[in-house]
Design a protein around this motif. Structure first.
Motif, short mmCIF file in Angstrom:
data_model
loop_
_atom_site.label_atom_id
_atom_site.label_comp_id
_atom_site.label_asym_id
_atom_site.label_seq_id
_atom_site.Cartn_x
_atom_site.Cartn_y
_atom_site.Cartn_z
N THR A 224 0.94 -1.21 0.06
CA THR A 224 0.06 0.12 0.06
C THR A 224 0.83 1.16 -0.04
O THR A 224 0.49 2.31 -0.59
N PHE A 225 2.15 1.25 0.72
CA PHE A 225 2.86 2.44 0.57
C PHE A 225 4.40 2.19 0.12
O PHE A 225 5.36 1.88 0.76
N PRO A 226 4.11 2.27 -1.33
CA PRO A 226 5.28 1.68 -2.05
C PRO A 226 6.39 2.74 -2.33
O PRO A 226 7.60 2.63 -2.88
N LEU A 227 6.27 4.18 -2.06
CA LEU A 227 7.05 5.13 -2.50
C LEU A 227 8.43 5.26 -1.91
O LEU A 227 9.54 5.59 -2.89
N ALA A 228 8.99 4.50 -0.96
CA ALA A 228 10.03 4.52 -0.39
C ALA A 228 10.79 3.35 -0.38
O ALA A 228 11.57 2.97 0.25
N GLY A 229 10.38 2.27 -1.44
CA GLY A 229 10.79 1.30 -1.67
C GLY A 229 10.26 0.09 -1.64
O GLY A 229 10.31 -0.95 -2.51
N PRO A 230 9.39 -0.32 -0.83
CA PRO A 230 9.07 0.40 0.64
C PRO A 230 10.15 -0.16 1.55
O PRO A 230 10.67 -1.21 1.49
N ALA A 231 10.35 0.54 2.99
CA ALA A 231 11.21 -0.08 3.91
C ALA A 231 10.13 -0.40 5.10
O ALA A 231 10.23 -1.22 5.60
N ILE A 232 9.61 0.82 5.55
CA ILE A 232 8.91 0.90 7.01
C ILE A 232 9.89 0.59 8.09
O ILE A 232 9.37 -0.10 9.15
N ASN A 233 11.15 0.80 7.86
CA ASN A 233 12.22 0.20 8.55
C ASN A 233 13.42 1.25 8.37
O ASN A 233 13.83 0.81 7.37
N PRO A 234 13.74 1.92 9.24
CA PRO A 234 15.07 2.76 8.96
C PRO A 234 16.29 1.93 8.42
O PRO A 234 17.33 2.25 7.66
N MET A 235 16.32 0.84 9.39
CA MET A 235 17.42 -0.13 9.10
C MET A 235 17.59 -0.73 7.70
O MET A 235 18.73 -0.62 7.10
N LEU A 236 16.58 -0.98 7.17
CA LEU A 236 16.64 -1.80 5.76
C LEU A 236 17.00 -0.57 4.81
O LEU A 236 17.93 -1.19 3.64
N GLY A 237 16.47 0.53 4.85
CA GLY A 237 16.81 1.49 3.91
C GLY A 237 18.61 1.94 3.90
O GLY A 237 19.21 2.01 2.70
N THR A 238 18.89 1.93 4.98
CA THR A 238 20.42 2.36 5.03
C THR A 238 21.09 1.54 4.91
O THR A 238 22.26 1.35 4.36
N THR A 239 20.97 0.05 5.56
CA THR A 239 22.01 -0.91 5.37
C THR A 239 21.97 -1.51 3.71
O THR A 239 23.20 -1.93 3.37
N TRP A 240 20.91 -1.48 3.25
CA TRP A 240 20.72 -1.75 2.00
C TRP A 240 21.79 -1.07 0.88
O TRP A 240 22.45 -1.22 0.21
N TYR A 241 21.67 0.61 1.27
CA TYR A 241 22.47 1.68 0.41
C TYR A 241 23.94 1.49 0.77
O TYR A 241 24.80 1.34 -0.34
N ILE A 242 24.40 1.14 2.12
CA ILE A 242 25.50 0.81 2.45
C ILE A 242 26.12 -0.36 1.54
O ILE A 242 27.20 -0.21 1.13
N PHE A 243 25.27 -1.25 1.49
CA PHE A 243 25.78 -2.75 0.89
C PHE A 243 25.75 -2.12 -0.78
O PHE A 243 26.74 -2.71 -1.37
N ALA A 244 24.73 -1.80 -1.32
CA ALA A 244 25.05 -1.40 -2.67
C ALA A 244 25.74 -0.41 -3.25
O ALA A 244 26.28 -0.57 -4.20
N TYR A 245 26.22 0.55 -2.46
CA TYR A 245 27.07 1.56 -2.74
C TYR A 245 28.49 1.68 -2.17
O TYR A 245 29.25 2.61 -2.27
N GLY A 246 28.44 0.94 -1.09
CA GLY A 246 29.94 0.80 -0.28
C GLY A 246 29.97 2.20 0.67
O GLY A 246 31.35 2.07 1.02
#
Length: 309
Positions: A224-246
């Motif tokens: 229902t809320f897809p605009l942010a990926g979605p995450a609904i979890n700060p950890m997922l958004g940031t740890t995925w970014y660190i993994f993807a971009y180093g």
């Protein structure tokens, strides 16, 4: 004799120094080489997360371990549906996701696995500041380890690589729209958590029913809320970014979307719950509520008079 003895000691120390310096330099060179080899393999921030587990003499080490293991399992078991399981069947993917939510919670020991949830628990007085900090660091550590580990697993097994939530600044430079999406999704998620954990009782099957309802609710919010990926979890958004971009995100919209909005949603939900059920928020009693107590008082029958007729 005294002078001769002093000269002997000086010569001894000089000789000892000359022998010690080369060996020390060799050791430092070796350690530097090891660090240079291992540093690229260690996700940024992981060392700090692990170090936090030992604050207050390791008082919250078990909480850290629960969050770390729970997050590792949560990512593996809830990101794989639709990729490794049920790729051709939405129903199978939903069932697999629900089972993953239940299994990661059960095996992990009932962790929060979400920094915003931990923030709400702290606001409502369910955990101390130190415990909340350690739980968030344990969750972050789990996320930092999980994505590289499951990438290796996917490559070795020939499976589709797992993805992750990602903030897209196109047409939303400051993350306003995505942030509001995470904000409202987090409020609804917290209300769901409060309800199935604290307000409802399903008897002997309470755990299994409430975890299933939680899993279904999370899946619904994701759709229902897809605009942010979605995450609904700060950890997922940031740890995925660190993994993807180093490295750490350098766009303010990322932090507004995943951290500021999610934490604000969790805090607003905490106030709403305190108004309904009573209690304190950040140690303060609210001037309104509890609605729950008022409703019970109104519904209770008036006591019969004991006066003899």
């Amino acid at each position: 004799m005294i002078i001769s003895s002093s000269r002997g000691r000086i010569l001894f120390h000089c000789f000892h120094f000359l022998l010690l310096v080369p060996s020390t330099m060799v050791l430092l060179s070796f350690l530097s080489s090891v660090y240079q080899q291992l540093a690229p393999m260690v996700p940024p921030g992981l060392a700090v997360c692990i170090a936090s587990a030992f604050i207050e003499d390791g008082k919250y080490l078990q909480a850290f371990r629960h969050e770390f293991v729970g997050t590792l399992l949560m990512i593996g078991l809830t990101f794989s549906p639709g990729k490794w399981i049920g790729a051709d069947s939405l129903a199978v993917a939903w069932v697999a996701h629900a089972l993953g939510v239940i299994a990661s919670d059960r095996i992990g020991g009932g962790p929060h696995v979400n920094p915003a949830v931990t923030a709400s628990m702290f606001a409502l007085g369910k955990c101390s500041y130190s415990e909340g900090f350690v739980r968030i660091m344990g969750t972050m550590a789990g996320g930092l380890v999980a994505f590289p580990v499951f990438k290796i697993l996917a490559e070795s097994m020939g499976w589709t690589p797992l993805g992750g939530p990602e903030f897209d600044p196109k047409d939303d430079e400051e993350g306003i729209a995505a942030g509001f999406s995470e904000f409202f999704a987090m409020i609804l998620l917290m209300i769901l958590i409060y309800t199935v954990n604290w307000e409802l009782n399903f008897g002997r099957f309470h755990y299994w029913i409430k975890q299933t309802l939680t899993a279904v609710g999370i899946r619904y919010l994701i759709e229902t809320f897809p605009l942010a990926g979605p995450a609904i979890n700060p950890m997922l958004g940031t740890t995925w970014y660190i993994f993807a971009y180093g490295g750490f995100p350098d766009h303010l919209g990322h932090y507004f979307t995943y951290w500021v909005s999610s934490f604000l949603g969790a805090i607003v939900a905490s106030y709403l719950y305190a108004i309904y059920a009573g209690g304190t928020v950040f140690g303060k009693t609210l001037p309104i509520g509890p609605i729950k107590g008022e409703a019970k008082a109104e519904a209770a029958p008036a006591p019969e008079s004991k006066k003899k007729k």
